[in-house]
Design an enzyme around this catalytic site. Structure first.
Site, PDB file in Angstrom:
ATOM      1  N   ARG A 113       0.748  -1.242   0.110  1.00  0.00           N
ATOM      2  CA  ARG A 113      -0.008   0.157  -0.086  1.00  0.00           C
ATOM      3  C   ARG A 113       0.795   1.196   0.237  1.00  0.00           C
ATOM      4  O   ARG A 113       0.544   2.238  -0.592  1.00  0.00           O
ATOM      5  CB  ARG A 113      -0.902   0.064   1.186  1.00  0.00           C
ATOM      6  CG  ARG A 113      -2.287  -0.567   1.100  1.00  0.00           C
ATOM      7  CD  ARG A 113      -2.845  -1.035   2.409  1.00  0.00           C
ATOM      8  NE  ARG A 113      -4.007  -1.981   2.192  1.00  0.00           N
ATOM      9  CZ  ARG A 113      -5.152  -1.657   1.950  1.00  0.00           C
ATOM     10  NH1 ARG A 113      -5.620  -0.506   2.046  1.00  0.00           N
ATOM     11  NH2 ARG A 113      -6.158  -2.604   1.763  1.00  0.00           N
ATOM     12  N   TYR A 225       0.032 -13.154   0.060  1.00  0.00           N
ATOM     13  CA  TYR A 225       0.469 -13.229  -1.047  1.00  0.00           C
ATOM     14  C   TYR A 225       1.862 -12.469  -1.065  1.00  0.00           C
ATOM     15  O   TYR A 225       2.306 -11.837  -0.201  1.00  0.00           O
ATOM     16  CB  TYR A 225      -0.464 -12.409  -2.181  1.00  0.00           C
ATOM     17  CG  TYR A 225      -1.047 -11.014  -1.666  1.00  0.00           C
ATOM     18  CD1 TYR A 225      -0.206  -9.834  -1.496  1.00  0.00           C
ATOM     19  CD2 TYR A 225      -2.230 -11.344  -1.163  1.00  0.00           C
ATOM     20  CE1 TYR A 225      -1.122  -8.904  -1.118  1.00  0.00           C
ATOM     21  CE2 TYR A 225      -2.756 -10.059  -0.777  1.00  0.00           C
ATOM     22  CZ  TYR A 225      -2.239  -8.809  -0.778  1.00  0.00           C
ATOM     23  OH  TYR A 225      -2.885  -7.570  -0.324  1.00  0.00           O
TER      24      TYR A 225
HETATM   25  C1  LIG Z   1      -8.019  -5.935   5.680  1.00  0.00           C
HETATM   26  C2  LIG Z   1      -8.379  -5.259   4.260  1.00  0.00           C
HETATM   27  C3  LIG Z   1      -8.056  -5.505   3.189  1.00  0.00           C
HETATM   28  C4  LIG Z   1      -8.211  -5.128   2.097  1.00  0.00           C
HETATM   29  N1  LIG Z   1      -7.796  -5.361   0.690  1.00  0.00           N
HETATM   30  C5  LIG Z   1      -8.111  -4.786  -0.321  1.00  0.00           C
HETATM   31  C6  LIG Z   1      -7.721  -5.311  -1.471  1.00  0.00           C
HETATM   32  O1  LIG Z   1      -6.844  -6.140  -1.783  1.00  0.00           O
HETATM   33  N2  LIG Z   1      -8.086  -4.614  -2.661  1.00  0.00           N
HETATM   34  C7  LIG Z   1      -8.896  -3.651  -2.713  1.00  0.00           C
HETATM   35  O2  LIG Z   1      -9.048  -2.933  -3.758  1.00  0.00           O
HETATM   36  N3  LIG Z   1      -9.349  -3.035  -1.527  1.00  0.00           N
HETATM   37  C8  LIG Z   1      -8.989  -3.947  -0.289  1.00  0.00           C
HETATM   38  N4  LIG Z   1      -9.469  -3.201   0.964  1.00  0.00           N
HETATM   39  C9  LIG Z   1     -10.398  -2.132   0.908  1.00  0.00           C
HETATM   40  C10 LIG Z   1      -9.593  -0.674   0.687  1.00  0.00           C
HETATM   41  O3  LIG Z   1      -8.365  -0.821   1.534  1.00  0.00           O
HETATM   42  C11 LIG Z   1     -10.716   0.406   0.723  1.00  0.00           C
HETATM   43  O4  LIG Z   1     -11.617   0.380   0.119  1.00  0.00           O
HETATM   44  C12 LIG Z   1      -9.690   1.836   0.018  1.00  0.00           C
HETATM   45  O5  LIG Z   1      -8.561   2.125   0.928  1.00  0.00           O
HETATM   46  C13 LIG Z   1     -10.564   2.973   0.184  1.00  0.00           C
HETATM   47  O6  LIG Z   1     -10.103   3.963  -0.398  1.00  0.00           O
HETATM   48  P1  LIG Z   1     -10.561   5.380   0.082  1.00  0.00           P
HETATM   49  O7  LIG Z   1      -9.597   6.583  -0.825  1.00  0.00           O
HETATM   50  O8  LIG Z   1     -11.915   5.605  -0.514  1.00  0.00           O
HETATM   51  O9  LIG Z   1     -10.561   5.815   1.497  1.00  0.00           O
HETATM   52  P2  LIG Z   1      -9.071   5.603   2.364  1.00  0.00           P
HETATM   53  O10 LIG Z   1      -8.034   4.846   1.993  1.00  0.00           O
HETATM   54  O11 LIG Z   1      -9.942   5.540   3.786  1.00  0.00           O
HETATM   55  O12 LIG Z   1      -8.749   7.155   2.495  1.00  0.00           O
HETATM   56  C14 LIG Z   1      -9.386   8.403   2.881  1.00  0.00           C
HETATM   57  C15 LIG Z   1      -8.340   9.519   3.275  1.00  0.00           C
HETATM   58  O13 LIG Z   1      -8.970  10.580   3.761  1.00  0.00           O
HETATM   59  C16 LIG Z   1      -8.607  11.063   4.795  1.00  0.00           C
HETATM   60  N5  LIG Z   1      -9.274  11.714   5.519  1.00  0.00           N
HETATM   61  C17 LIG Z   1     -10.245  11.165   6.581  1.00  0.00           C
HETATM   62  N6  LIG Z   1     -11.043  12.215   7.199  1.00  0.00           N
HETATM   63  C18 LIG Z   1     -10.400  13.311   6.720  1.00  0.00           C
HETATM   64  C19 LIG Z   1     -11.075  14.458   6.913  1.00  0.00           C
HETATM   65  N7  LIG Z   1     -12.029  14.951   7.751  1.00  0.00           N
HETATM   66  N8  LIG Z   1     -10.342  15.688   6.298  1.00  0.00           N
HETATM   67  C20 LIG Z   1      -9.329  15.393   5.427  1.00  0.00           C
HETATM   68  N9  LIG Z   1      -8.881  14.076   5.023  1.00  0.00           N
HETATM   69  C21 LIG Z   1      -9.628  12.831   5.682  1.00  0.00           C
HETATM   70  C22 LIG Z   1      -7.720  10.014   5.624  1.00  0.00           C
HETATM   71  O14 LIG Z   1      -6.503  10.444   6.358  1.00  0.00           O
HETATM   72  C23 LIG Z   1      -7.354   8.975   4.200  1.00  0.00           C
HETATM   73  O15 LIG Z   1      -6.135   9.414   3.738  1.00  0.00           O
HETATM   74  C24 LIG Z   1      -8.887  -3.704   1.962  1.00  0.00           C
HETATM   75  C25 LIG Z   1      -9.571  -3.356   3.154  1.00  0.00           C
HETATM   76  C26 LIG Z   1      -9.321  -3.897   4.358  1.00  0.00           C
HETATM   77  C27 LIG Z   1      -9.676  -3.228   5.659  1.00  0.00           C
END
Ligand SMILES: Cc1cc2nc3c(=O)[nH]c(=O)nc-3n(C[C@H](O)[C@H](O)[C@H](O)COP(=O)(O)OP(=O)(O)OC[C@H]3O[C@@H](n4cnc5c(N)ncnc54)[C@H](O)[C@@H]3O)c2cc1C
Length: 401
Positions: A113, A225
């Protein structure tokens, strides 16, 4: 207070520099739109864990010119092997690697990641029209006329940012969701994920292969993996644990973990023993949000629709969202509310299908005995080809908004 210079095009504000926010910023920036990304963390670094990027996601990243960087950082396991956790029988094997590329036209990557974040961040940083504002958490957001206005906590005091729209890519606990009138809380799903990394020379030889493993057992499953050219083995165990104290990431007690997997394959338990430090994540879920968009404010990624990790699609779905939203913005550049509405209409069915398929997989993966015997029979009969056909709808996806 941050406002565009007189006459300058106001930026699209993105809250959150996760995979959703950075992919969207990259796409909009490449299309020449000014963008401000507001991220509450001071540094965007992901703690040790991997992510699988299936062809539906890697296709989008390759189209952004990230192919070379991904080829250096990511791996392509040759196969997925599904086994019983107890008894260790092999249930089926699906080819990945070259077979995935040939069938779906894009790789099935596994990547650290932190490496994925760095690749996205480097690409975003190369774009002068994208401004990154770190260490600022969005506190509230509103619409004033044809502007989205965001208040952030800047440590030294409040700060305001103004833009033509606000996209909440701020994850499961989205604050931006409040601005569309959704104050619902995420709920503990009853699942807890344990994540750890093992240097390959400490892992039993069975785990040195370019292979993704999926082990199914009563009330738990395990995925592993290779990462970083096979130097590390990424291990994720998801446990049904309705009594667990809901909380976010915390260190896990290895003795407790080993007890939980009593009776499972000795090979797998030897891998667990080699994990230096477990991080435990209580997994949260939510009922579908009533809406993702209100006027100039919209949600993407986990903020709009969290996915349980039984399909490995949460990040992929966030990347798909970014591709569709940027395409809709390109289609109606002067009408951002219309672009956001069209985005929601297009993406809702896909996100719901992924959420439902993930939840169903959770029940299948964690089936207790003797029901699991029926599952195992079906899996063996389906075979690798059948498994790939079952997920073809997922991997075939292309951004044709
Ligand atoms: C155990 C596990 C395994 C996973 N494996 C996979 C996989 O193999 N493949 C896959 O596709 N997905 C996988 N996922 C899911 C994936 O990690 C998430 O769906 C993905 O990270 C979502 O991305 P996002 O950018 O929407 O949210 P996030 O990654 O949560 O990013 C949100 C960002 O917003 C910021 N933020 C939060 N609140 C605020 C605020 N108020 N103001 C400003 N910034 C803020 C945070 O700091 C963060 O940087 C897995 C999840 C888990 C828990």
């Amino acid at each position: 207070m941050s406002a565009p210079a007189a006459g300058a095009e106001p930026p699209i504000l993105i809250a959150g520099a996760g995979v959703a926010g950075l992919t969207l910023a990259l796409m909009l920036g490449r299309a020449g739109r000014p963008v401000t990304v507001i991220e509450k963390r001071t540094r965007v670094e992901e703690i040790g864990a991997g992510i699988q990027l299936s062809p539906n996601a890697s296709r989008v990243l390759l189209s952004l010119g990230l192919g070379q960087a991904l080829a250096r950082a990511a791996g392509e396991p040759e196969r997925l092997v599904v086994r019983r956790g107890i008894g260790a029988g092999r249930l089926t094997e699906m080819k990945l690697g070259r077979t995935m590329r040939d069938r779906f036209g894009a790789p099935y990557y596994v990547v650290h990641r932190g490496d994925l974040q760095t690749i996205l961040l480097d690409a975003v940083r190369s774009l002068p029209q994208v401004r990154l504002v770190f260490g600022r958490g969005v506190v509230s957001a509103d619409t004033e006329g044809d502007e989205a206005v965001v208040s952030v906590d800047a440590g030294a005091g409040p700060e305001t940012h103004r833009g033509s729209a606000l996209v909440g890519a701020d994850g499961l606990w989205s604050r931006v969701a409040h601005a569309i009138g959704d104050h619902s809380e995420a709920e503990f799903s009853g699942y807890v994920a344990w994540r750890g990394l093992v240097p390959v020379d400490k892992a039993p030889p069975a785990f040195h292969k370019q292979e993704t493993g999926l082990w199914l057992g009563p009330n738990a499953h395990v995925v592993h993996y290779p990462l970083r050219g096979g130097k590390l083995v990424n291990v994720v165990a998801v446990i049904s644990d309705s009594n667990s104290e809901p909380g976010w990431s915390r260190p896990g007690d290895p003795a407790l973990f080993q007890r939980r997997f009593r009776g499972w394959s000795p090979e797998l338990k030897a891998l667990f023993e080699a994990v230096g430090e477990w991080q435990v994540w209580s997994l949260f879920d939510r009922a579908p949000r009533e809406r993702w968009v209100s006027g100039r404010v919209g949600l993407i990624g986990d903020a709009a629709h969290p996915l349980l990790p039984f399909l490995a699609q949460g990040g992929a779905c966030a990347i798909e969202d970014a591709a569709i939203l940027s395409a809709r913005i390109a289609a109606t550049p002067d009408d951002l509310p219309a672009a956001l509405r069209a985005f929601e209409t297009i993406r809702r069915p896909r996100a719901a299908a992924l959420q439902n398929a993930g939840r169903a997989n959770g029940r299948i993966y964690h089936m207790p005995e003797p029901l699991a015997l029926a599952r195992d029979f079906v899996m063996r009969r389906m075979g690798g080809e059948g498994l790939m056909n079952r997920y073809a709808w997922l991997y075939e996806w292309t951004p044709t908004a």
